[in-house]
Design a protein around this motif. Structure first.
Motif, PDB file in Angstrom:
ATOM      1  N   GLY A  48       0.709  -1.256   0.088  1.00  0.00           N
ATOM      2  CA  GLY A  48      -0.013  -0.108  -0.113  1.00  0.00           C
ATOM      3  C   GLY A  48       0.861   1.442  -0.122  1.00  0.00           C
ATOM      4  N   ASP A  49       2.152   1.257   0.266  1.00  0.00           N
ATOM      5  CA  ASP A  49       3.125   2.267   0.235  1.00  0.00           C
ATOM      6  C   ASP A  49       3.220   2.977  -0.840  1.00  0.00           C
ATOM      7  OD1 ASP A  49       3.294   2.100   3.113  1.00  0.00           O
ATOM      8  OD2 ASP A  49       5.524   1.244   2.703  1.00  0.00           O
ATOM      9  N   HIS A  50       3.156   4.235  -1.220  1.00  0.00           N
ATOM     10  CA  HIS A  50       3.166   4.987  -2.652  1.00  0.00           C
ATOM     11  C   HIS A  50       4.556   5.473  -2.635  1.00  0.00           C
ATOM     12  CE1 HIS A  50      -1.223   6.586  -2.929  1.00  0.00           C
ATOM     13  NE2 HIS A  50      -0.823   5.171  -2.713  1.00  0.00           N
ATOM     14  N   VAL A  51       5.215   4.866  -3.732  1.00  0.00           N
ATOM     15  CA  VAL A  51       6.800   4.813  -3.946  1.00  0.00           C
ATOM     16  C   VAL A  51       7.273   5.540  -5.223  1.00  0.00           C
ATOM     17  CG1 VAL A  51       7.337   3.160  -2.098  1.00  0.00           C
ATOM     18  CG2 VAL A  51       6.993   2.406  -4.441  1.00  0.00           C
ATOM     19  N   VAL A  52       8.367   6.075  -5.338  1.00  0.00           N
ATOM     20  CA  VAL A  52       9.205   6.126  -6.286  1.00  0.00           C
ATOM     21  C   VAL A  52      10.288   5.312  -6.400  1.00  0.00           C
ATOM     22  CG1 VAL A  52       8.383   8.459  -7.036  1.00  0.00           C
ATOM     23  CG2 VAL A  52      10.448   8.357  -5.803  1.00  0.00           C
ATOM     24  N   VAL A  53      10.980   5.022  -7.503  1.00  0.00           N
ATOM     25  CA  VAL A  53      12.188   3.701  -7.427  1.00  0.00           C
ATOM     26  C   VAL A  53      13.390   4.663  -8.088  1.00  0.00           C
ATOM     27  CG1 VAL A  53      12.457   1.646  -8.553  1.00  0.00           C
ATOM     28  CG2 VAL A  53      10.141   2.294  -8.018  1.00  0.00           C
ATOM     29  N   SER A  54      14.352   4.359  -7.387  1.00  0.00           N
ATOM     30  CA  SER A  54      15.507   4.674  -7.660  1.00  0.00           C
ATOM     31  C   SER A  54      16.227   3.685  -8.798  1.00  0.00           C
ATOM     32  CB  SER A  54      16.589   4.595  -6.515  1.00  0.00           C
ATOM     33  OG  SER A  54      18.044   4.465  -7.131  1.00  0.00           O
ATOM     34  N   CYS A  55      16.778   4.079  -9.760  1.00  0.00           N
ATOM     35  CA  CYS A  55      17.618   3.239 -10.834  1.00  0.00           C
ATOM     36  C   CYS A  55      18.454   2.207 -10.383  1.00  0.00           C
ATOM     37  CB  CYS A  55      17.765   3.863 -12.220  1.00  0.00           C
ATOM     38  SG  CYS A  55      19.355   4.995 -11.767  1.00  0.00           S
ATOM     39  N   ILE A 101      12.080   4.936  -2.520  1.00  0.00           N
ATOM     40  CA  ILE A 101      11.765   6.275  -1.824  1.00  0.00           C
ATOM     41  C   ILE A 101      10.377   6.704  -1.882  1.00  0.00           C
ATOM     42  CG2 ILE A 101      12.556   8.782  -2.315  1.00  0.00           C
ATOM     43  CD1 ILE A 101      14.682   7.431  -4.318  1.00  0.00           C
ATOM     44  N   PRO A 102      10.043   7.547  -0.953  1.00  0.00           N
ATOM     45  CA  PRO A 102       8.624   7.806  -0.643  1.00  0.00           C
ATOM     46  C   PRO A 102       8.204   8.692  -1.876  1.00  0.00           C
ATOM     47  CG  PRO A 102       9.669   8.224   1.363  1.00  0.00           C
ATOM     48  CD  PRO A 102      10.678   7.780   0.413  1.00  0.00           C
ATOM     49  N   LYS A 103       6.991   8.468  -2.356  1.00  0.00           N
ATOM     50  CA  LYS A 103       6.488   9.436  -3.579  1.00  0.00           C
ATOM     51  C   LYS A 103       5.968  10.709  -2.870  1.00  0.00           C
ATOM     52  CE  LYS A 103       2.405  10.222  -6.433  1.00  0.00           C
ATOM     53  NZ  LYS A 103       1.920  11.175  -5.592  1.00  0.00           N
ATOM     54  N   PRO A 104       6.531  11.786  -3.507  1.00  0.00           N
ATOM     55  CA  PRO A 104       6.146  13.205  -3.138  1.00  0.00           C
ATOM     56  C   PRO A 104       4.598  13.335  -3.173  1.00  0.00           C
ATOM     57  CG  PRO A 104       8.073  13.332  -4.515  1.00  0.00           C
ATOM     58  CD  PRO A 104       7.570  11.925  -4.622  1.00  0.00           C
ATOM     59  N   GLY A 105       3.715  13.499  -2.221  1.00  0.00           N
ATOM     60  CA  GLY A 105       2.351  13.723  -2.388  1.00  0.00           C
ATOM     61  C   GLY A 105       1.860  14.739  -3.067  1.00  0.00           C
ATOM     62  N   PRO A 146      13.222  10.431 -10.366  1.00  0.00           N
ATOM     63  CA  PRO A 146      14.335   9.967  -9.725  1.00  0.00           C
ATOM     64  C   PRO A 146      15.635   9.740 -10.586  1.00  0.00           C
ATOM     65  CG  PRO A 146      12.402   8.568  -9.196  1.00  0.00           C
ATOM     66  CD  PRO A 146      12.048   9.819 -10.392  1.00  0.00           C
ATOM     67  N   LEU A 147      15.602   9.286 -11.953  1.00  0.00           N
ATOM     68  CA  LEU A 147      16.876   8.894 -12.432  1.00  0.00           C
ATOM     69  C   LEU A 147      17.593  10.049 -12.870  1.00  0.00           C
ATOM     70  CD1 LEU A 147      17.615   6.270 -15.431  1.00  0.00           C
ATOM     71  CD2 LEU A 147      18.483   8.559 -15.543  1.00  0.00           C
ATOM     72  N   ASN A 161      15.235  13.728  -3.261  1.00  0.00           N
ATOM     73  CA  ASN A 161      13.743  13.501  -3.243  1.00  0.00           C
ATOM     74  C   ASN A 161      13.313  14.552  -2.271  1.00  0.00           C
ATOM     75  OD1 ASN A 161      11.379  12.012  -4.089  1.00  0.00           O
ATOM     76  ND2 ASN A 161      11.315  11.660  -1.782  1.00  0.00           N
ATOM     77  N   ARG A 162      14.161  14.869  -1.240  1.00  0.00           N
ATOM     78  CA  ARG A 162      13.445  15.733  -0.109  1.00  0.00           C
ATOM     79  C   ARG A 162      13.210  17.157  -0.916  1.00  0.00           C
ATOM     80  NH1 ARG A 162      16.535  19.526   3.136  1.00  0.00           N
ATOM     81  NH2 ARG A 162      15.157  20.010   4.950  1.00  0.00           N
ATOM     82  N   LEU A 163      14.095  17.408  -1.654  1.00  0.00           N
ATOM     83  CA  LEU A 163      13.937  18.588  -2.593  1.00  0.00           C
ATOM     84  C   LEU A 163      12.629  18.871  -3.160  1.00  0.00           C
ATOM     85  CD1 LEU A 163      17.707  19.382  -3.464  1.00  0.00           C
ATOM     86  CD2 LEU A 163      16.551  20.438  -1.527  1.00  0.00           C
TER      87      LEU A 163
END
Length: 446
Positions: A135-142, A186-190, A201-202, A373-375
């Motif tokens: 259920g977590d929303h994520v983005v993926v590092s390559c 990595i958590p997806k920016p909401g 990400p890439l 991703n924080r930025l």
């Protein structure tokens, strides 16, 4: 559509996602091993001819992996390389990986599911995964590092068995589902939609390591940074990082539309490469390199009064010699790729006698990806999305990047049924503003 896909699209709870049956097959974009020689002797290696979309078997998860329902992905230049079978067919990478045995053996298949960006929902976790849940929303590092290599624990990119997911591994992100190591998440920016989040990400992580990370150029306030392809996938993030860091971004572009794109991102100086006489033949003639380098250096000095401290280099053969020439004494050329060719020639006198440096850089380690991703999550770095295609049209999407018609990043909808879905923080989105979040949407792409 499978019951699991229906549940994902409906925003089902983690419990409902876990109960939904895992499909035996899924839709993916891939290339076939039997096509690896199709472009031999061909001038225009049109990727629309090699990229296929169809159903492939669902792989089994290793203990340290998760299965992500991919809502959106994006095209990177490694997608083009995979589809051109250059510099070598990526099936070579898959065979080398599979030779490790164990779970790696799954990757040696007659088809290669490609794609090195993705945003989506975790629908299954391996038995060894601790920090992530269904259920977590994520983005993926390559980057897929090997955590059993000593060098990895110093810097994930230094491990010899580090691989780029979807390029040097199978089961990539241009698909309805993707197999991802937990160390890629990595958590997806909401505040971003699926496609806006997937495009970052890439390229953003790569640019962050090159310019900001401690192993890159380490730009500082006031640095003049020359950015080739300032409106492209990498360059558009480089412009933002330089501007945010108090530097002076100088962008080189190839069209008026791309010049406008670079200005919208905050580029202080924009130079059309045609104005300085740069073309694909420049690198073949040392005299032309000096001529073009002098024109470029003069143009930069006229605008900002000094030579660049750093050159952000990813174009490769056609620009590298000019980069080495034009960067200031004691300056740095940081390079991560070679879309126009890997064999670089340059006059070494301008490197050694003027004490310049060349730094090789590749993707980003997980800490750098989280910092970048924080930025993005704070609204300091904006998505650079310009176009969005459905997965069924991956050939056209990749062709746009192959022929350099695109601006910024080209997104691909996978399980998302339409653009604009997946936003969970509308308040931050409203605070930032749609025009800032989508600086390229109303620009022509040529």
């Amino acid at each position: 559509m499978s019951l699991l896909s229906e549940a994902v699209r409906a925003g089902a709870s983690p419990q409902e996602l876990e109960r939904a049956e895992l499909p035996g097959e899924y839709v993916a974009a891939y290339v076939q091993a039997q096509d690896a020689g199709m472009f031999d002797g061909v001038g225009d290696k049109d990727v629309r001819k090699s990229l296929r979309v169809g159903r492939v078997p669902m792989p089994e998860l290793a203990p340290d992996e998760v299965l992500v329902a991919v809502m959106a992905s994006a095209v990177n230049y490694n997608t083009v390389w995979s589809a051109m079978f250059e510099p070598i067919p990526t099936f070579r990478f898959l065979k080398q990986f599979a030779a490790q045995g164990g779970w790696a053996a799954r990757h040696d298949l007659p088809y290669h599911v490609i794609g090195s960006d993705g945003a989506g929902v975790i629908v299954r976790v391996g038995s060894g995964v601790r920090r992530w849940r269904v259920g977590d929303h994520v983005v993926v590092s390559c980057v897929q590092p090997d955590d059993q290599e000593p060098a990895t624990h110093h810097d994930g990119m230094l491990g010899a068995e580090q691989r780029i997911w979807g390029f040097e591994t199978n089961f990539g992100g241009l698909a309805d589902y993707a197999v991802v190591r937990a160390s890629q998440l990595i958590p997806k920016p909401g505040h971003l939609s699926w496609e806006e989040a997937a495009c970052n990400p890439l390229c953003a992580g790569t640019a962050y390591r090159m310019l900001v990370g401690e192993r890159g150029a380490r730009i500082k306030q006031g640095d003049v940074v020359l950015i080739w392809g300032a409106a492209g996938g990498l360059g558009a993030y480089a412009v933002q990082l330089v501007k945010n860091g108090g530097g002076i971004p100088v962008g080189v572009v190839s069209s008026p539309a791309k010049a406008e794109a670079a200005r919208r991102l905050g580029c202080d100086v924009v130079i059309d490469r045609r104005e300085i006489g740069l073309d694909d033949r420049t690198a073949d003639d040392p005299r032309r390199v000096i001529e073009v380098g002098k024109k470029l250096g003069n143009a930069i000095r006229q605008k900002v009064g000094e030579d660049p401290h750093v050159v952000f280099e990813h174009v490769g053969r056609s620009t590298f010699a000019v980069s080495v020439f034009v960067v200031r004494r004691g300056g740095t050329v940081v390079t991560c790729g070679s879309s126009t060719g890997y064999q670089h020639g340059y006059d070494n006198r301008y490197l050694w006698m003027k004490l310049k440096r060349i730094i090789g850089s590749h993707a980003a380690n997980l800490q750098e990806q989280w910092e970048c991703n924080r930025l993005v999550s704070l609204g300091r770095i904006m998505p650079t999305l310009s176009e969005v295609y459905p997965l069924a049209e991956i050939g056209e999407a990749a062709r746009s990047v192959q022929t350099n018609r695109h601006i910024g990043k080209v997104g691909v909808l996978c399980q998302a049924s339409a653009p604009g879905q997946g936003i969970t923080d509308p308040a931050l989105r409203a605070q930032i503003g749609e025009s800032r979040l989508n600086p390229f949407r109303d620009l022509p792409t040529t």
